[in-house]
Design a protein around this motif. Structure first.
Motif, PDB file in Angstrom:
ATOM      1  N   LYS A 185      25.688  17.644  30.901  1.00 30.83           N
ATOM      2  CA  LYS A 185      26.593  17.758  29.754  1.00 30.83           C
ATOM      3  C   LYS A 185      27.807  18.610  30.102  1.00 30.83           C
ATOM      4  CE  LYS A 185      23.219  17.057  26.080  1.00 30.83           C
ATOM      5  NZ  LYS A 185      22.608  17.598  24.858  1.00 30.83           N
ATOM      6  N   PRO A 186      28.935  18.338  29.441  1.00 29.02           N
ATOM      7  CA  PRO A 186      30.147  19.120  29.733  1.00 29.02           C
ATOM      8  C   PRO A 186      30.151  20.445  28.998  1.00 29.02           C
ATOM      9  CG  PRO A 186      30.638  17.480  28.071  1.00 29.02           C
ATOM     10  CD  PRO A 186      29.186  17.288  28.448  1.00 29.02           C
ATOM     11  N   GLY A 187      31.045  21.326  29.433  1.00 27.85           N
ATOM     12  CA  GLY A 187      31.263  22.577  28.717  1.00 27.85           C
ATOM     13  C   GLY A 187      32.365  22.404  27.701  1.00 27.85           C
ATOM     14  N   VAL A 188      33.125  23.488  27.485  1.00 28.89           N
ATOM     15  CA  VAL A 188      34.206  23.415  26.503  1.00 28.89           C
ATOM     16  C   VAL A 188      35.426  22.693  27.059  1.00 28.89           C
ATOM     17  CG1 VAL A 188      33.514  25.471  25.259  1.00 28.89           C
ATOM     18  CG2 VAL A 188      35.014  25.698  27.227  1.00 28.89           C
ATOM     19  N   SER A 189      35.380  22.345  28.326  1.00 27.54           N
ATOM     20  CA  SER A 189      36.452  21.535  28.910  1.00 27.54           C
ATOM     21  C   SER A 189      35.807  20.602  29.928  1.00 27.54           C
ATOM     22  CB  SER A 189      37.517  22.417  29.584  1.00 27.54           C
ATOM     23  OG  SER A 189      36.930  23.191  30.608  1.00 27.54           O
TER      24      SER A 189
END
Length: 1766
Positions: free
Chosen positions: A832-836
């Motif tokens: 999963k991605p982070g905040v970007s």
């Protein structure tokens, strides 16, 4: 009688609003006609009784229409429409129903019952969001409108959303469009009566009238739309008198731009730019517009001028026509009838059927087609508005009924060729062409079958294309596109979409007719492919470089269009065995009949290794060659399908086996592969980039499945049918390597040798592919899922990839599906991605064994990256670097002979020659990639032999590679195995050692399998053990080497440490001070820290010691270090000052106008001035030089004004590239030298009452130096009454201690002025004015507002008040506070004194100050900051500069804080007067003090409507907490006293924070105790505070009151599902426009308002300039800063001013963790809370301006976007 007639005329003129200029042309006869027709029912009865009803109606229309339409050049739309309804449409409806339409319609609905349409049929506008279900849609063209989607079962399926191009309609209710869920809940017919019954319940009279009226009006509409006489009408429509007026009508085209048309109109008809823009927009929207009304001569003159002016711009003039006003009127009404038809037939299915019958019935004149056919044939001549009406009429009628849709489809197919010819000659886009309706017809499976069987539609479509492209045929009947017309060619290619639509659903049941017609279409298609076979041949250029690059894009564009069509033809063929065999027969026949001869010479014999091949000579490098071989490739695809289905056994019955010469069939594909190899070897570089591009696309994803892949399949077919030795000889001949491997060719030319080596590499690569690439259904037993899985594995072997990247790298089918979702979970793990960034798929370890380093779909860069990545991975795992070939699936029986290529004599000979060159170390004759490929082939051969030995007994295995490799040439020590053992020791092949070792191990394994007779499993176990033992040894060796290297490093480091100690010992004189001083400083620091810990109080006589100062700072520009000192050159921090509404309590409030100077910040904090810093330090002189350099270089940069505003002093930080517009000078913190004994003595005498007296006396004494009013005596008297000033003296303020103020260097003083001027200019949006008396006020205000913003941000994030800020934020805040405190030294002291007196007057009565605001009208923290920072000015004397001593300062701060805190508590108490608070039984000192305060306040607010009805102690404490937190931050930065450690740790709860803050600020922990300590003073003050008239208004509810604690602003709540937002946007109605054109609904994330962006209808005037809705809204909502979500584009827009903005990813992600700007992929989107929180923090931290600047800096803007128009 004449008088009455005149009155009637005047009355009629008024009714019709006819201008006086038109009176002369309106006859009394016409007015009489209009008067007679007022009663629609009577008029319809009259028509009904007429002998010729049609003639009567047309006669009426002939008289009325010109009198209603086109009387004026600019009619009033609403009034004109009302007249049309009353005078034309209402009588027609009365005639239709035979009575009042309302009554007739009610009866009709009773007869018909519940006959609502099962199909939705909503016509899409351009840009409207539509949805397609990937699980249930028959094909991607089946879509739903947003309303139907929201009410359908597909919402929970895998769906896609995208913006419509316009022109299609919703397929809800179409049973053939969906596998399941064809209807939404609104259009589900349920158990209602079927639509077929509607016709029989329709009233016969109504049906007869409808048939007559529909025929009449549809013929009228058709005649008027196709009418070509501009001056005359037909006899039946001619009025008695025709006006002599004309219109000059300007038509839309696609050649002239908006600006061209505007320019022309301005110069010809003398209109202003605004009017010209309106005209141009209408012309673009509707297709035409009357730009002049007048006589024939004046209109002709205007026409000539328009054409002449437009020709100056481009060669083609604008289309202008002159129409008589009557003709124009009837054409306009004809369009209005189109909408009327849609309304009428929407009432009943029966009426719709009548209309369809009328539209399709044959014309009475046999030479004319039916009415709908006439409209279709004339479509290309119609203007845009007329086309839209006709198309929508067809949608709502003919396409909504199955039978009539079939009949219309047949008509459409009959006219297909002519319609396409007209479209190609037209200049309008396809979405406004009648040809775009093909998607609505051809994609219906049953219709497509019928059209194939009855209309031969495949043949019709291909014949149409062939006729269009016949002009491009050369003498050999092959296409040659040099010099073609790109626009026309593009339009021709669009026809291929129709062929795709027809073939999109293959039949499940074949009929003989369908077989016959399909094969007929296939034969026509093959004739078309014959024109492509061998087209655009190229020949290698020798000597001179080609002068003119040949045209190649058209051929590949054609190939891309045919890519899916070829696959669909094969798919259709595969569904029926007989069709497949006949198709192969036809394809083979077509290939044999192609005119291009493959050879120009007689066959010869080629000898090698006792093998002879009898073949014709051909050299790719010398003969013409074409890369286009569609028939050969189609034949290969059909052959594989025959093998897959088992129908290959019947092939001899259809194709003579003698004619199936596989050597000839493989010839052309082999040439293409060789061409690609020679281009790779730089042999064709003189042919230019065109050939390089062709080879690139030949192997690229867009074309490879029907080009390169099919060529490989054909070579595999040939390899399976030919003798393996003969096949390899043929390959060597075509690669022009035969003589080299035969030992008959040599050269010393390095360029030639390099080409040979490269060709050898490519030849070996081809053999690897032919033998190893088996993942094709039919060649081996694999499925499409297996194929996709292998593609994904090899893509992920390069690197972890996002879902969208994987989709782009995988081939799509005709439905744009890649089957990725079905396999991805089996082979990869999702991160999963982070905040970007975006989510990534990482390959599972168990799938790594499938990796093939020579995967044939790798490009050269991908091959290198994958090889490097896998070697790196294996090194990290401690494995060897051998990239072994994977074990492939076995071939199908028909292709099983291919493996014998790996053990034939020629193959062994090739490998021996390659290895021999390496052993002999002839470096110019071999390369490492060549050896790598040879080793891979050896591995493939050994794996194949091992697999066969494990599956069969030794006697049954004829594959003998290992035996030949060891025996062939062994008598001379030149066997393959012998060479393999020798090259292992070559230093130049050290990188291949692991692969060589593995191959040698495999020889041993195969040898064991051949020699031993035990179970096969035991051999495989032995093999695995052997490999494991070798790997274990290698791992142990590597581990030993690593440990030895580590020990060696440790030994060296120990030696260096010893040497360093010895050096220090021997040089004690140099280093003697270092340890002593450091230890001493440590001790001192610890003592100081101990003292500070003992007294961590920032305010009052117990104030602690300042623990920190700036110390030495390093300039980021010159890298020199300097101490921050008062007399030293200035050091500055970069900073950005901006207006802010982040803390506002009244969003949308009209902000203060320019030039308004608020000394008092209102409590709603409507707009403030925020100053932030990135924390980077420079010398002031260095910054000035840098700023000048930036100005000089940036002025010449393209669109630099979009990034930084030079005029307003903006620049980018040299280090971090943050946007800045000023610098803050670093002011040294004054050391606190508080004498606690003196402070204690002073405290005994200086009470709050005494302090107030002293302040009042001082202010009264100083008032003579100010500019005062004459009305100040009353305030003086009030002060005298409240406090006895007899003891006070003007200079008594000085008796408690004074000192000299600090003296700053000239540099620091200059920088103080620079920063203060910027804050004043930005904060008040005014011109720079450093003499303005409010410059220091704005500095104090920005200090207070910035602290409040930081406190709010920390509270929002749940962080501790101290210790949570980044160093850059802390440095910036500290510098800002010290800068604000120093402002009094830069300004006139009298000005500061006046400001102090005005601010103090809020709290206590001050002489000379009147009309001070009430305590409910000010923000108390801004007041505190202003008072604290301005009070030192009172100590100024005329002759000497003074400031308060440390003791005086301590008491000033203490009493100011006490007064402000008490005022704020009372403010909270009064603001909560109408809150329903239940008081519990509170006990203790705090409760008693609170009760006493409440009692006093109640006395002074008694009698008011609401009064202070009660309060909670806790509510007051909660309300005052943010103020105390801000005060703690302020005094910490001002005094440098460290806070209690508990406030620096984790975020404390509000209950535990309050005592700590009170302790730090020298306040009693029981805040109500303040009122008791100062009871005598406070009682009087409370009476004064509560007696203000503003308090009375507020308590009566007449004035807005701010509640405390203030609410923290956040961005609006967004729905979790993005489709909800799209649904909201679909219901958005522009407030200023009623048209249905595409809008850009844009959501303000600050307040939630939906705006109509980027549209002229909602532009507003801002400072005399036209700006868009978003820009205007941002000015009010965010003080110029905006954050908007463009809903249909799924994109955030950040705005910072009228000229600056940038796009930003929306916080909505799909299931794969990716954003989807413009809804390009269309996957379901869901809100990502983390990303939305990041946007919130960006806004709260005032980073939007910075983000825009950085974005634009990276974007390198070439064509600027007009942000002010958004």
């Amino acid at each position: 009688m004449a008088f009455y007639l005149l009155c009637y005329v005047i009355k009629t003129f008024k009714l019709l609003q006819i201008r006086p200029s038109c009176v002369a042309v309106v006859t009394l006869y016409g007015i009489w006609i209009m008067a007679e027709s007022l009663n629609g029912v009577q008029l319809s009865t009259k028509w009904q009784e007429a002998s010729n009803r049609g003639a009567a109606i047309l006669s009426y229309l002939g008289e009325q229409v010109p009198l209603i339409y086109c009387l004026e050049a600019e009619p009033q739309q609403g009034e004109e429409e009302q007249r049309v309804e009353e005078r034309l449409l209402y009588p027609l409806e009365c005639f239709l129903f035979g009575e009042d339409p309302c009554v007739g319609l009610e009866k009709l609905q009773q007869y018909s019952g519940s006959s609502s349409a099962q199909q939705c049929g909503r016509v899409f506008k351009e840009g409207e969001t539509v949805y397609s279900c990937r699980d249930c849609a028959i094909d991607p063209t089946c879509v739903l409108c947003i309303e139907c989607f929201q009410k359908s079962v597909h919402k929970s399926h895998r769906y896609k959303m995208h913006a419509s191009a316009g022109g299609g309609f919703c397929d809800c209710g179409d049973l053939e469009a969906w596998k399941t869920g064809p209807c939404c809940s609104q259009h589900d017919p349920g158990a209602s009566v079927t639509m077929e019954t509607d016709e029989c319940v329709m009233d016969p009279g109504l049906q007869e009238r409808a048939q007559m009226l529909f025929h009449l009006l549809l013929r009228y509409t058709t005649d008027m739309l196709v009418w070509e006489d501009a001056n005359e009408l037909s006899e039946e429509l001619k009025p008695k008198v025709m006006e002599d007026t004309y219109f000059c009508v300007l038509y839309n085209d696609e050649h002239h731009s908006y600006d061209h048309v505007i320019y022309t109109l301005q110069h010809v008809i003398a209109c202003d730019q605004n009017q010209a823009q309106i005209y141009t927009a209408l012309i673009d929207k509707e297709g035409r517009k009357a730009v002049k009304r007048g006589t024939l001569r004046s209109c002709q003159q205007a026409k000539d001028n328009i054409r002449r002016n437009s020709e100056h711009i481009i060669q083609k003039p604008l289309r202008v026509e002159i129409l008589h006003t009557a003709v124009m009127a009837h054409q306009t009404f004809a369009l209005r009838l189109g909408a009327w038809f849609q309304k009428i037939i929407g009432y009943s299915v029966g009426l719709r059927e009548v209309f369809c019958q009328v539209a399709l019935e044959p014309a009475s004149d046999n030479n004319k087609p039916c009415l709908i056919s006439q409209l279709m044939l004339h479509d290309a001549k119609l203007y845009k508005g007329a086309r839209k009406v006709v198309h929508e009429l067809i949608f709502s009628s003919l396409l909504m009924d199955t039978e009539y849709k079939r009949q219309f489809a047949m008509k459409f197919t009959e006219l297909y060729k002519q319609l396409q010819v007209d479209f190609i000659c037209d200049d309008h886009q396809r979405n406004v062409s009648i040809t775009a309706l093909s998607v609505q017809i051809f994609t219906v499976p049953t219709l497509a079958r019928q059209l194939i069987e009855e209309g031969s539609v495949i043949k019709v479509i291909i014949d149409t294309v062939m006729d269009m492209m016949r002009e491009h045929l050369d003498s050999n009947q092959r296409f040659h596109f040099q010099g073609h017309n790109p626009d026309k060619f593009f339009r021709v290619q669009v026809i291929f979409h129709d062929l795709r639509y027809i073939l999109i659903s293959k039949p499940s049941l074949w009929t003989e007719t369908l077989r016959e017609k399909f094969l007929e279409g296939l034969r026509v298609f093959l004739r078309f492919l014959c024109c492509m076979q061998g087209m655009e041949e190229v020949k290698r250029q020798l000597g001179q470089h080609v002068e003119v690059e040949p045209e190649w894009e058209a051929g590949f564009s054609l190939q891309m269009q045919l890519r899916h069509i070829l696959a669909m033809f094969q798919d259709w063929c595969s569904s029926d065995e007989r069709v497949l065999l006949l198709a192969f027969q036809e394809c083979h026949r077509a290939l044999m009949s192609c005119t291009n001869q493959p050879f120009c010479s007689e066959p010869t014999d080629s000898y090698m290794c006792k093998q002879i091949l009898h073949a014709r000579l051909y050299k790719v490098s010398q003969e013409p060659i074409s890369i286009h071989l569609p028939i050969s490739r189609l034949l290969a695809g059909l052959y594989v399908l025959l093998c897959q289905s088992g129908a290959i056994q019947y092939l001899p019955d259809f194709v003579d086996t003698v004619q199936l010469n596989f050597t000839e069939l493989a010839e052309q594909p082999l040439r293409c592969v060789v061409l690609a190899a020679q281009v790779c070897a730089d042999m064709w570089r003189r042919n230019g980039l065109s050939l390089v591009s062709q080879v690139y696309y030949y192997q690229d994803l867009k074309c490879r499945d029907e080009m390169f892949d099919k060529d490989i399949i054909m070579l595999q077919i040939a390899a399976s049918k030919m003798d393996p030795n003969h096949f390899l000889i043929l390959v060597l001949l075509r690669f022009e390597l035969f003589d080299i491997f035969n030992g008959n060719s040599s050269s010393k030319d390095q360029e030639v040798l390099k080409q040979w080596n490269r060709l050898t590499e490519e030849m070996l690569y081809l053999i690897i592919i032919i033998v190893g690439e088996r993942y094709v259904p039919g060649i081996s037993h694999v499925t499409k899922e297996d194929v996709t899985m292998r593609e994904v594995i090899h893509l992920l072997c390069i690197q972890a990839m996002a879902h969208s990247s994987l989709v782009k790298s995988l081939p799509e089918n005709e439905s744009h599906e890649t089957w990725l979702e079905t396999v991805i979970s089996k082979v990869a793990v999702f991160k999963k991605p982070g905040v970007s960034g975006h989510g990534l798929y990482e390959l599972k370890k168990e799938c790594l064994k499938e990796f093939n380093p020579f995967f044939y779909h790798y490009s050269r860069p991908q091959h290198s990256k994958a090889e490097e990545a896998q070697k790196k991975r294996r090194t990290q795992e401690g494995s060897d670097k051998a990239l072994r070939p994977p074990v492939p699936p076995p071939f199908c029986p028909g292709f099983s002979n291919i493996v014998y290529l790996l053990c034939c004599d020629i193959f062994i000979h090739i490998l021996r020659r390659i290895f021999q060159k390496a052993v002999e170390d002839r470096s110019s004759r071999w390369t490492e990639p060549m050896i790598q490929r040879a080793l891979h082939l050896v591995g493939q051969a050994l794996l194949e032999e091992k697999t066969q030995l494990e599956s069969n007994s030794t006697e049954e295995v004829s594959f003998d590679f290992s035996l030949k490799a060891q025996k062939t040439g062994s008598e001379h020590g030149k066997s393959l195995f012998h060479f393999l053992t020798k090259i292992k020791s070559l230093p130049s092949l050290k990188a291949q050692n692991d692969m060589i070792t593995w191959n040698l191990q495999m020889f041993e394994v195969v040898k064991c399998l051949r020699e031993k007779s035990g179970p096969v499993t035991s051999f495989s176990v032995d093999h695995s053990k052997l490999e494991e033992s070798v790997q274990d040894k290698e791992k142990a060796e590597r581990k030993r080497k690593a440990e030895a290297a580590k020990a060696h490093r440790q030994k060296i480091m120990a030696q260096m440490s010893t040497m360093q100690k010895n050096f220090i010992e021997s040089n004690k004189m140099l280093y003697g001070n270092v340890p002593e001083s450091s230890s001493q400083s440590d001790t001192t620091a610890s003592v100081e820290s101990f003292d500070v810990d003992e007294s961590r109080v920032a305010v009052g006589p117990q104030q602690g010691v300042c623990s920190t100062d700036w110390g030495a700072q390093i300039c980021i520009l010159c890298q020199e270090e300097q101490e921050v000192q008062a007399q030293a050159p200035a050091m500055v921090l970069t900073a950005c000052v901006q207006r802010s509404t982040v803390l506002t309590q009244d969003r949308g409030k009209t902000l203060s106008p320019k030039g308004c100077y608020p000394l008092f910040m209102p409590p709603d904090l409507a707009v403030g001035t925020h100053t932030g810093s990135c924390g980077h330090v420079m010398h002031a002189t260095c910054w000035q030089k840098y700023f000048e350099a930036v100005q000089n270089t940036t002025r010449n940069r393209l669109h630099a004004d979009l990034i930084i505003d030079l005029e307003n002093g903006e620049f980018m930080c040299p280090l971090c590239k943050s946007l800045c517009n000023t610098v803050i000078p670093l002011i040294p913190v004054e050391p606190s030298k508080l004498n606690y004994e003196s402070a204690e003595l002073v405290g005994q005498h200086l009470t709050l009452e005494r302090w107030i007296q002293i302040m009042s006396s001082r202010i009264r004494g100083l008032r003579g130096t100010w500019e005062t009013d004459n009305n100040g005596e009353e305030a003086v008297e009030e002060a005298m009454v409240l406090f006895d000033e007899s003891q006070a003296d003007f200079r008594s303020i000085l008796s408690f201690g004074v000192q000299e103020p600090p003296k700053f260097s000239r540099s620091i003083t200059e920088m103080l002025g620079v920063c203060a001027t910027t804050v004043h200019r930005v904060g008040l949006q005014t011109a720079p004015n450093d003499l303005c008396p409010y410059v220091p006020v704005m500095s104090w205000n920005t200090c207070a507002y910035t602290i409040q913003a930081i406190e709010s941000m920390l509270q929002e994030e749940g962080k501790a008040l101290f210790g949570s800020l980044q160093n850059r934020q802390l440095s910036g805040l500290k510098a800002l506070v010290q800068f604000s405190a120093s402002q009094r030294l830069k300004s006139k002291q009298a000005v500061i004194q006046k400001h102090f007196a005005d601010m103090l007057a809020v709290l206590v009565p001050v002489p000379t100050v009147e009309n001070a605001p009430s305590i409910l009208e000010v923000d108390f923290f801004h007041l505190l900051v202003g008072l604290v920072l301005s009070i030192p000015a009172l100590y100024q004397e005329e002759a000497v500069d003074l400031q308060p001593s440390a003791v005086s300062t301590a008491f000033n701060h203490l009493y100011l804080l006490h007064l402000v805190t008490m005022g704020h508590m009372l403010q909270i108490l009064l603001a909560s007067h109408d809150c329903a608070v239940i008081r519990g039984p509170e006990e203790g000192d705090e409760a008693q003090a609170a009760a006493e305060l409440f009692s006093i306040v109640s006395q002074h607010t008694d009698g008011l409507r609401a009064g202070v009805s009660g309060f909670s102690v806790e509510s007051v404490k909660r309300g005052v907490l943010p103020f105390l937190r801000c005060a703690a931050l302020f005094f910490n930065c001002l005094t440098g006293v460290p806070p209690p450690e508990e406030l620096s740790g984790t975020a404390e709860s509000p209950e535990s924070q309050l005592p700590l803050l009170c302790s730090y600020l020298s306040l009693p922990s029981n805040l109500f105790q303040l009122f008791q300590e100062h009871r005598d003073v406070v009682t009087t003050l409370i009476k004064r505070w509560c007696g203000d008239t503003a308090i009375s208004k507020a308590l009566k509810g007449e004035m807005q009151i701010i509640r405390y604690p203030r609410k923290r602003n956040r961005l609006i709540n967004l729905p979790e599902d993005y489709s909800v937002l799209l649904n909201q946007a679909s219901h958005f109605k522009c407030p200023n426009s009623s048209d249905d054109e595409r809008k850009h609904p844009t959501l303000c994330l600050l307040c939630g308002v939906m705006l109509c962006a980027q549209s002229p209808c909602c532009q507003q005037q801002l400072n005399g300039e036209e700006v868009g809705a978003c820009t205007a809204h941002a000015t009010i909502c965010g003080a110029g800063v905006g954050m908007f979500l463009r809903v249909r584009e799924c994109e955030i827009i950040l705005m910072a001013s009228k000229t600056r903005g940038s796009p930003y990813p929306a916080p909505y992600l799909d299931d794969y963790g990716e954003t989807d700007p413009q809804l390009g992929r269309g996957n379901p989107l869901h809100l990502c809370p983390e990303r939305y929180r990041k946007l919130l923090h960006m806004w709260q931290q005032h980073c939007i301006l910075e983000e825009i600047a950085r974005s634009l800096e990276l974007l390198n803007v070439m064509f600027p976007f007009e942000w002010q128009m958004l």
